[in-house]
Scaffold this active site. Structure first.
Site, PDB file in Angstrom:
ATOM      1  N   GLU A  39       0.871  -1.170   0.000  1.00  0.00           N
ATOM      2  CA  GLU A  39       0.000   0.000   0.000  1.00  0.00           C
ATOM      3  C   GLU A  39       0.910   1.222   0.000  1.00  0.00           C
ATOM      4  OE1 GLU A  39      -2.748   0.318   3.278  1.00  0.00           O
ATOM      5  OE2 GLU A  39      -3.449   2.274   2.567  1.00  0.00           O
ATOM      6  N   ARG A 265       5.297 -12.963   9.692  1.00  0.00           N
ATOM      7  CA  ARG A 265       5.976 -11.716   9.343  1.00  0.00           C
ATOM      8  C   ARG A 265       7.325 -11.650  10.057  1.00  0.00           C
ATOM      9  NH1 ARG A 265       2.362  -7.889   9.421  1.00  0.00           N
ATOM     10  NH2 ARG A 265       3.668  -6.086   9.775  1.00  0.00           N
ATOM     11  N   LYS A 275       4.112   0.482   9.800  1.00  0.00           N
ATOM     12  CA  LYS A 275       4.146   1.741   9.057  1.00  0.00           C
ATOM     13  C   LYS A 275       3.558   2.890   9.863  1.00  0.00           C
ATOM     14  CE  LYS A 275       3.056   0.124   4.839  1.00  0.00           C
ATOM     15  NZ  LYS A 275       2.587   0.143   3.455  1.00  0.00           N
TER      16      LYS A 275
HETATM   17  P1  ATP Z   1       2.572  -2.531   8.376  1.00  0.00           P
HETATM   18  O1  ATP Z   1       2.006  -3.743   9.039  1.00  0.00           O
HETATM   19  O2  ATP Z   1       3.997  -2.252   8.729  1.00  0.00           O
HETATM   20  O3  ATP Z   1       1.716  -1.322   8.496  1.00  0.00           O
HETATM   21  P2  ATP Z   1       1.480  -3.273   5.922  1.00  0.00           P
HETATM   22  O4  ATP Z   1       1.181  -4.717   5.959  1.00  0.00           O
HETATM   23  O5  ATP Z   1       0.360  -2.371   6.125  1.00  0.00           O
HETATM   24  O6  ATP Z   1       2.673  -2.924   6.860  1.00  0.00           O
HETATM   25  P3  ATP Z   1       1.627  -3.271   3.119  1.00  0.00           P
HETATM   26  O7  ATP Z   1       2.080  -2.203   2.215  1.00  0.00           O
HETATM   27  O8  ATP Z   1       0.199  -3.633   3.126  1.00  0.00           O
HETATM   28  O9  ATP Z   1       2.121  -2.879   4.551  1.00  0.00           O
HETATM   29  O10 ATP Z   1       2.504  -4.577   2.929  1.00  0.00           O
HETATM   30  C1  ATP Z   1       2.796  -5.138   1.676  1.00  0.00           C
HETATM   31  C2  ATP Z   1       3.125  -6.580   1.863  1.00  0.00           C
HETATM   32  O11 ATP Z   1       4.234  -6.720   2.721  1.00  0.00           O
HETATM   33  C3  ATP Z   1       1.966  -7.325   2.490  1.00  0.00           C
HETATM   34  O12 ATP Z   1       1.766  -8.509   1.753  1.00  0.00           O
HETATM   35  C4  ATP Z   1       2.425  -7.616   3.883  1.00  0.00           C
HETATM   36  O13 ATP Z   1       1.909  -8.824   4.340  1.00  0.00           O
HETATM   37  C5  ATP Z   1       3.942  -7.656   3.731  1.00  0.00           C
HETATM   38  N1  ATP Z   1       4.594  -7.270   4.978  1.00  0.00           N
HETATM   39  C6  ATP Z   1       4.402  -6.137   5.698  1.00  0.00           C
HETATM   40  N2  ATP Z   1       5.117  -6.154   6.823  1.00  0.00           N
HETATM   41  C7  ATP Z   1       5.800  -7.340   6.840  1.00  0.00           C
HETATM   42  C8  ATP Z   1       6.721  -7.958   7.746  1.00  0.00           C
HETATM   43  N3  ATP Z   1       7.086  -7.369   8.881  1.00  0.00           N
HETATM   44  N4  ATP Z   1       7.207  -9.180   7.424  1.00  0.00           N
HETATM   45  C9  ATP Z   1       6.844  -9.783   6.279  1.00  0.00           C
HETATM   46  N5  ATP Z   1       5.990  -9.255   5.383  1.00  0.00           N
HETATM   47  C10 ATP Z   1       5.463  -8.045   5.651  1.00  0.00           C
HETATM   48 MG    MG Z   2      -1.221  -4.088   4.917  1.00  0.00          MG
END
Ligand code: ATP
Ligand code: MG
Length: 575
Positions: A39, A265, A275
């Protein structure tokens, strides 16, 4: 070590690889297609790197492809700056998506049509409940929810209302479109989840074309289906969303049937990887932007001098599992040191200078000495380092009254200057407060290159820089941004765990002349001090260097200690 992802992928096998293998063998899949779906509401961090390495790496391994898809369904938080930064970071990590760049917003028209399809089939309805009422009606984990009074609206009425929502007839938040599933479902995500909300917010790509936007749950799976994604890999918190993912794909005329699989994760000690929290650190000025070298963002790690190859190496060592765990940040640091020890060139720099005058070295003369660029690399070559009458050494390489194990310089003591000569301290000069401001030494010309022809030994070897030829520089020393292993753990405020000493700026550093125009992005070792990289803040004549890492590897030491303790008493451990 080369810099391509394939050659660093030494990961042990894992369940996702097995699933793909089985799907291919059984003919359920003909070509593996994955996607990385960020995102664009912030910069990518090292947690995302795990997802990137997995999605791109495994598609590559099976001869398939991986899409880069921007999950841009919430314009309230998304910006073009983030889209550009994400692309730069994925490229920097070493992955390519070629023509396969997509945006969920490209599918808004199709998603809208599918929402109408659900309405027409009695599987979605427009609800007028306020967000608070919706929460009340939703029930709890132990109690079923209650049907909304609007749940029984006939399809044609829902259709008219949904079209009016799109046309802008209603205020933000006054109505939503919900799937009609089951308000008593054991899984809260199945209790008539919201599919569309009203939001008057210009979108970076679609501008003012829409005032209704699909939710993540509605957009994500359908975007996967449109793109022909075979394996939709996501983190464990989406496990409870999988029934909804499947329900939508099953009830819509989508062109493909993607499957969602969840993995754990990445969580790192002394680090925040959410984020929301990273955004707060930037917005409140706790750090100097998203690419501050203390940030766990890919742009921060890059600015810190951490090579992309070491991030891929680190991720590869973690493996892919289904149970959440905390990874020690020291493992990442170990990977970085291991790589840089082999590859980084060595140069000399003095961070906190103390002037030394070599009294028997002729004034104005320069002796060009040979220095090795990298003792770990036989092909690394060498360079000349100018030696002059006045040089700098590190302040803490001298002690007037040295304790027992201090082998560096002290009054009347002889030490080696790296690549140069043996010198002996003959006089200590102090200011009125008693601080040491200068040392007087003599040198032995017969020790040129670093050894005495008469075989006498010295216990210490110091780095140094010529005072007349050295380059003044700023050096920034970084430490962990948080003092707590789990910042904000136990319900506390994560900001309270910020390390007040995470940055130390040294303004009086001096570098050997070969560092005058060191290339940006190329990490090197300052001998005896650590790994450093130029910062873009530097300008000609006044470089700025960031410390990537110190030389000491506490992680490797702890591992060694563990192995020692694991040995049977009295005997040597095997292997
Ligand atoms: P955050 O949880 O930090 O706010 P997010 O999941 O909202 O991050 P996205 O932009 O939606 O951020 O993430 C893109 C992809 O990266 C998603 O498929 C998510 O599952 C993966 N992702 C995010 N954080 C991690 C992590 N700590 N370890 C592994 N994969 C991750
Ligand atoms: Mg997300």
């Amino acid at each position: 070590m080369t810099d391509t992802p394939a050659e660093t992928d030494a990961a042990p096998s894992h369940f996702i690889r097995e699933i793909m293998r089985d799907d291919l063998a059984a003919g359920r899949t003909t070509e593996v297609v994955t996607r990385f779906p960020p995102e664009p509401n912030g910069y990518l961090h090292i947690g995302h790197a795990k997802s990137i390495c997995l999605n791109f790496g495994i598609a590559d391994e099976f001869g398939g492809r991986c899409h880069l898809r921007f999950d841009d369904t919430n314009p309230a938080k998304e910006e073009q700056e983030f889209i550009d930064a994400i692309k730069e970071d994925v490229r920097w990590l070493g992955f390519r998506w070629d023509a396969h760049e997509y945006h969920a917003s490209d599918y808004f028209e199709q998603l809208y049509a599918w929402a109408e399809h659900l309405i027409e089939n009695g599987l979605a309805y427009v609800d007028d409940l306020s967000p608070e009422e919706m929460r009340e009606y939703r029930g709890t984990l132990t109690e079923p929810g209650t049907d909304s009074p609007h749940r029984a609206r006939p399809a044609d009425e829902n259709l008219a209302l949904f079209r009016a929502m799109r046309a802008g007839d209603f205020t933000d938040g006054s109505k939503v479109l919900r799937a009609k599933i089951d308000m008593a479902h054991g899984n809260m995500n199945m209790r008539d989840p919201v599919l569309y909300r009203i939001l008057r917010q210009p979108h970076p790509r679609t501008g003012d074309a829409w005032c209704i936007y699909p939710t993540y749950d509605f957009a994500h799976g359908q975007s996967d289906a449109i793109e022909g994604i075979t394996h939709s890999l996501c983190t464990l918190e989406f496990e409870d969303h999988r029934p909804l993912y499947d329900w939508l794909v099953d009830h819509l005329p989508v062109p493909a049937r993607p499957r969602q699989h969840e993995f754990a994760r990445l969580n790192l000690s002394y680090t925040v990887l959410s984020k929301r929290r990273l955004t707060q650190l930037v917005a409140d000025g706790h750090v100097d932007g998203w690419d501050d070298p203390r940030m766990p963002t890919l742009s921060g790690l890059r600015r810190r001098g951490i090579p992309a190859v070491t991030i891929r190496d680190f991720i590869g060592r973690l493996g892919i599992t289904k149970s959440d765990s905390l990874t020690e940040v020291q493992l990442l640091e170990h990977c970085v040191r291991e790589h840089l020890n082999k590859t980084a060139e060595r140069r000399m720099a003095v961070l906190r200078p103390l002037k030394v005058v070599i009294e028997n070295f002729p004034e104005g003369e320069v002796d060009e000495l040979d220095a090795v660029n990298n003792p770990e690399d036989p092909d690394g070559g060498g360079r000349k380092v100018p030696f002059t009458r006045e040089i700098y050494i590190e302040q803490d390489d001298f002690m007037e009254e040295p304790p027992k194990k201090f082998f560096r310089l002290a009054p009347e003591r002889e030490v080696r200057l790296r690549y140069a000569f043996f010198v002996t301290c003959t006089e200590v000069i102090k200011d009125t407060q008693g601080n040491v401001t200068e040392l007087r030494c003599t040198y032995d010309p017969a020790t040129r290159g670093g050894d005495a022809p008469d075989g006498r030994k010295v216990k210490g070897t110091l780095h140094w820089v010529s005072a007349s030829h050295g380059i003044p520089a700023e050096v920034r020393l970084y430490d962990h941004l948080f003092t707590a292993e789990a910042p904000g753990g136990g319900g506390g405020d994560f900001l309270a765990d910020i390390n007040p000493d995470s940055l130390e700026v040294l303004n009086d550093a001096v570098l050997e002349p070969a560092l005058a125009d060191w290339p940006q992005g190329k990490t090197l070792q300052f001998e005896r001090l650590g790994y450093f990289v130029p910062d873009p803040d530097g300008r000609p004549g006044r470089p700025v260097f960031n410390r990537t890492m110190t030389l000491r590897d506490s992680w490797a030491r702890a591992q060694k200690q563990d192995r020692k303790q694991a040995r049977p008493p009295g005997g040597k451990a095997k292997g």
